[in-house]
Design a protein around this motif. Structure first.
Motif, PDB file in Angstrom:
ATOM      1  N   LEU A  66       3.044  20.678 -23.662  1.00  0.00           N
ATOM      2  CA  LEU A  66       4.053  19.917 -24.388  1.00  0.00           C
ATOM      3  C   LEU A  66       4.988  19.199 -23.425  1.00  0.00           C
ATOM      4  O   LEU A  66       5.318  18.021 -23.631  1.00  0.00           O
ATOM      5  CB  LEU A  66       4.861  20.829 -25.312  1.00  0.00           C
ATOM      6  N   SER A  67       5.392  19.857 -22.351  1.00  0.00           N
ATOM      7  CA  SER A  67       6.301  19.203 -21.398  1.00  0.00           C
ATOM      8  C   SER A  67       5.617  18.011 -20.746  1.00  0.00           C
ATOM      9  O   SER A  67       6.220  16.953 -20.570  1.00  0.00           O
ATOM     10  CB  SER A  67       6.815  20.194 -20.355  1.00  0.00           C
ATOM     11  N   ARG A  68       4.335  18.130 -20.413  1.00  0.00           N
ATOM     12  CA  ARG A  68       3.609  17.004 -19.816  1.00  0.00           C
ATOM     13  C   ARG A  68       3.420  15.879 -20.834  1.00  0.00           C
ATOM     14  O   ARG A  68       3.468  14.701 -20.498  1.00  0.00           O
ATOM     15  CB  ARG A  68       2.261  17.483 -19.266  1.00  0.00           C
ATOM     16  N   LEU A  69       3.215  16.255 -22.081  1.00  0.00           N
ATOM     17  CA  LEU A  69       3.078  15.277 -23.160  1.00  0.00           C
ATOM     18  C   LEU A  69       4.379  14.484 -23.342  1.00  0.00           C
ATOM     19  O   LEU A  69       4.356  13.268 -23.547  1.00  0.00           O
ATOM     20  CB  LEU A  69       2.690  15.998 -24.451  1.00  0.00           C
ATOM     21  N   LEU A  70       5.510  15.160 -23.250  1.00  0.00           N
ATOM     22  CA  LEU A  70       6.806  14.473 -23.350  1.00  0.00           C
ATOM     23  C   LEU A  70       6.979  13.446 -22.238  1.00  0.00           C
ATOM     24  O   LEU A  70       7.439  12.328 -22.477  1.00  0.00           O
ATOM     25  CB  LEU A  70       7.948  15.487 -23.308  1.00  0.00           C
ATOM     26  N   PHE A  71       6.599  13.820 -21.007  1.00  0.00           N
ATOM     27  CA  PHE A  71       6.693  12.866 -19.896  1.00  0.00           C
ATOM     28  C   PHE A  71       5.826  11.642 -20.164  1.00  0.00           C
ATOM     29  O   PHE A  71       6.238  10.518 -19.941  1.00  0.00           O
ATOM     30  CB  PHE A  71       6.266  13.509 -18.574  1.00  0.00           C
ATOM     31  N   ALA A  72       4.607  11.866 -20.658  1.00  0.00           N
ATOM     32  CA  ALA A  72       3.696  10.751 -20.934  1.00  0.00           C
ATOM     33  C   ALA A  72       4.239   9.865 -22.054  1.00  0.00           C
ATOM     34  O   ALA A  72       4.131   8.641 -21.989  1.00  0.00           O
ATOM     35  CB  ALA A  72       2.315  11.282 -21.304  1.00  0.00           C
ATOM     36  N   ASP A  73       4.823  10.480 -23.072  1.00  0.00           N
ATOM     37  CA  ASP A  73       5.324   9.714 -24.207  1.00  0.00           C
ATOM     38  C   ASP A  73       6.479   8.796 -23.812  1.00  0.00           C
ATOM     39  O   ASP A  73       6.652   7.722 -24.392  1.00  0.00           O
ATOM     40  CB  ASP A  73       5.758  10.660 -25.326  1.00  0.00           C
ATOM     41  N   PHE A  74       7.259   9.179 -22.829  1.00  0.00           N
ATOM     42  CA  PHE A  74       8.400   8.370 -22.406  1.00  0.00           C
ATOM     43  C   PHE A  74       8.086   7.483 -21.206  1.00  0.00           C
ATOM     44  O   PHE A  74       8.965   6.770 -20.721  1.00  0.00           O
ATOM     45  CB  PHE A  74       9.609   9.265 -22.105  1.00  0.00           C
ATOM     46  N   ASP A  75       6.851   7.516 -20.718  1.00  0.00           N
ATOM     47  CA  ASP A  75       6.446   6.668 -19.602  1.00  0.00           C
ATOM     48  C   ASP A  75       6.082   5.285 -20.150  1.00  0.00           C
ATOM     49  O   ASP A  75       5.156   5.152 -20.946  1.00  0.00           O
ATOM     50  CB  ASP A  75       5.236   7.285 -18.902  1.00  0.00           C
ATOM     51  N   PRO A  76       6.790   4.223 -19.744  1.00  0.00           N
ATOM     52  CA  PRO A  76       6.528   2.895 -20.311  1.00  0.00           C
ATOM     53  C   PRO A  76       5.146   2.334 -19.966  1.00  0.00           C
ATOM     54  O   PRO A  76       4.659   1.437 -20.651  1.00  0.00           O
ATOM     55  CB  PRO A  76       7.642   2.020 -19.730  1.00  0.00           C
ATOM     56  N   SER A  77       4.487   2.848 -18.933  1.00  0.00           N
ATOM     57  CA  SER A  77       3.163   2.339 -18.581  1.00  0.00           C
ATOM     58  C   SER A  77       2.059   2.932 -19.454  1.00  0.00           C
ATOM     59  O   SER A  77       0.944   2.413 -19.477  1.00  0.00           O
ATOM     60  CB  SER A  77       2.858   2.604 -17.107  1.00  0.00           C
ATOM     61  N   VAL A  78       2.361   3.998 -20.185  1.00  0.00           N
ATOM     62  CA  VAL A  78       1.359   4.644 -21.033  1.00  0.00           C
ATOM     63  C   VAL A  78       1.307   3.939 -22.382  1.00  0.00           C
ATOM     64  O   VAL A  78       2.308   3.845 -23.085  1.00  0.00           O
ATOM     65  CB  VAL A  78       1.674   6.153 -21.208  1.00  0.00           C
ATOM     66  N   ARG A  79       0.114   3.460 -22.745  1.00  0.00           N
ATOM     67  CA  ARG A  79      -0.068   2.740 -24.006  1.00  0.00           C
ATOM     68  C   ARG A  79      -0.802   3.574 -25.047  1.00  0.00           C
ATOM     69  O   ARG A  79      -0.880   3.173 -26.209  1.00  0.00           O
ATOM     70  CB  ARG A  79      -0.822   1.451 -23.751  1.00  0.00           C
ATOM     71  N   GLY A  80      -1.376   4.679 -24.625  1.00  0.00           N
ATOM     72  CA  GLY A  80      -2.087   5.553 -25.543  1.00  0.00           C
ATOM     73  C   GLY A  80      -2.261   6.931 -24.940  1.00  0.00           C
ATOM     74  O   GLY A  80      -2.343   7.083 -23.717  1.00  0.00           O
ATOM     75  N   ILE A  81      -2.282   7.952 -25.786  1.00  0.00           N
ATOM     76  CA  ILE A  81      -2.446   9.342 -25.347  1.00  0.00           C
ATOM     77  C   ILE A  81      -3.543   9.969 -26.196  1.00  0.00           C
ATOM     78  O   ILE A  81      -3.467   9.941 -27.420  1.00  0.00           O
ATOM     79  CB  ILE A  81      -1.145  10.148 -25.520  1.00  0.00           C
ATOM     80  N   VAL A  82      -4.559  10.509 -25.542  1.00  0.00           N
ATOM     81  CA  VAL A  82      -5.641  11.190 -26.245  1.00  0.00           C
ATOM     82  C   VAL A  82      -5.665  12.630 -25.753  1.00  0.00           C
ATOM     83  O   VAL A  82      -5.827  12.879 -24.558  1.00  0.00           O
ATOM     84  CB  VAL A  82      -7.007  10.514 -25.990  1.00  0.00           C
ATOM     85  N   ALA A  83      -5.479  13.581 -26.669  1.00  0.00           N
ATOM     86  CA  ALA A  83      -5.495  14.999 -26.308  1.00  0.00           C
ATOM     87  C   ALA A  83      -6.925  15.526 -26.359  1.00  0.00           C
ATOM     88  O   ALA A  83      -7.698  15.159 -27.249  1.00  0.00           O
ATOM     89  CB  ALA A  83      -4.618  15.793 -27.267  1.00  0.00           C
TER      90      ALA A  83
END
Length: 161
Positions: A66-83
């Motif tokens: 979850l903590s790593r997911l939060l970092f990815a969600d707030f990273d402006p370079s990330v356009r999509g997240i696939v778990a």
């Protein structure tokens, strides 16, 4: 070492191809390879997180995930997240080795594969295979591991680099 990748498409069916030939576009819309079970007294905390990036729920397997997911969600370079995007497997030293990365982050350049593991699991053969096998096709981030103990309980945030 010929690696294969398996992933679940929109219809729920499993697709399999060689890791060298899988198209990044195919991985952008996959469903999680596995789901998580919840039961009383479990040692980790799985759940779902509402991601602003995805405008949908994204699953996580532990608080560290979850903590790593939060970092990815707030990273402006990330356009999509696939778990849990896919299963990577090969035969290594006479044994079938399997590895499921925790997240695939879709950026403007190359996809980024993220593994979230405790420090003691970084040297396991399946994990080592996954990290070396993926290097040829994607950018890798260092495995997200347990944060180092801090002198102050509120000083545990790690910057995303």
């Amino acid at each position: 070492m010929e690696a294969t990748v398996s992933f679940r498409g929109h219809g729920g069916g499993v697709e399999e191809c060689s890791w060298a030939s899988v198209a990044t576009a195919s991985l952008q819309t996959v469903h999680p390879w596995r789901t998580f079970r919840w039961y009383r007294d479990q040692k980790h905390y799985s759940g779902t997180y509402w991601s602003a990036t995805m405008r949908d729920h994204v699953i996580y397997e532990s608080r560290l995930g979850l903590s790593r997911l939060l970092f990815a969600d707030f990273d402006p370079s990330v356009r999509g997240i696939v778990a849990q995007p896919f299963l990577l497997q090969t035969v290594l030293e006479g044994k079938v080795r399997r590895h499921i990365p925790d997240y695939l982050l879709l950026t403007g350049q190359v996809p980024v594969v993220v593994d979230v593991k405790p420090l003691h699991r970084l040297s396991k053969p399946a994990f080592t295979f996954g990290r070396t096998g993926l290097l040829s096709r994607s950018a890798r981030q260092p495995a997200a591991t347990c944060p180092r103990p801090r002198s102050h309980p509120t000083a545990s945030a790690q910057p995303l680099t």
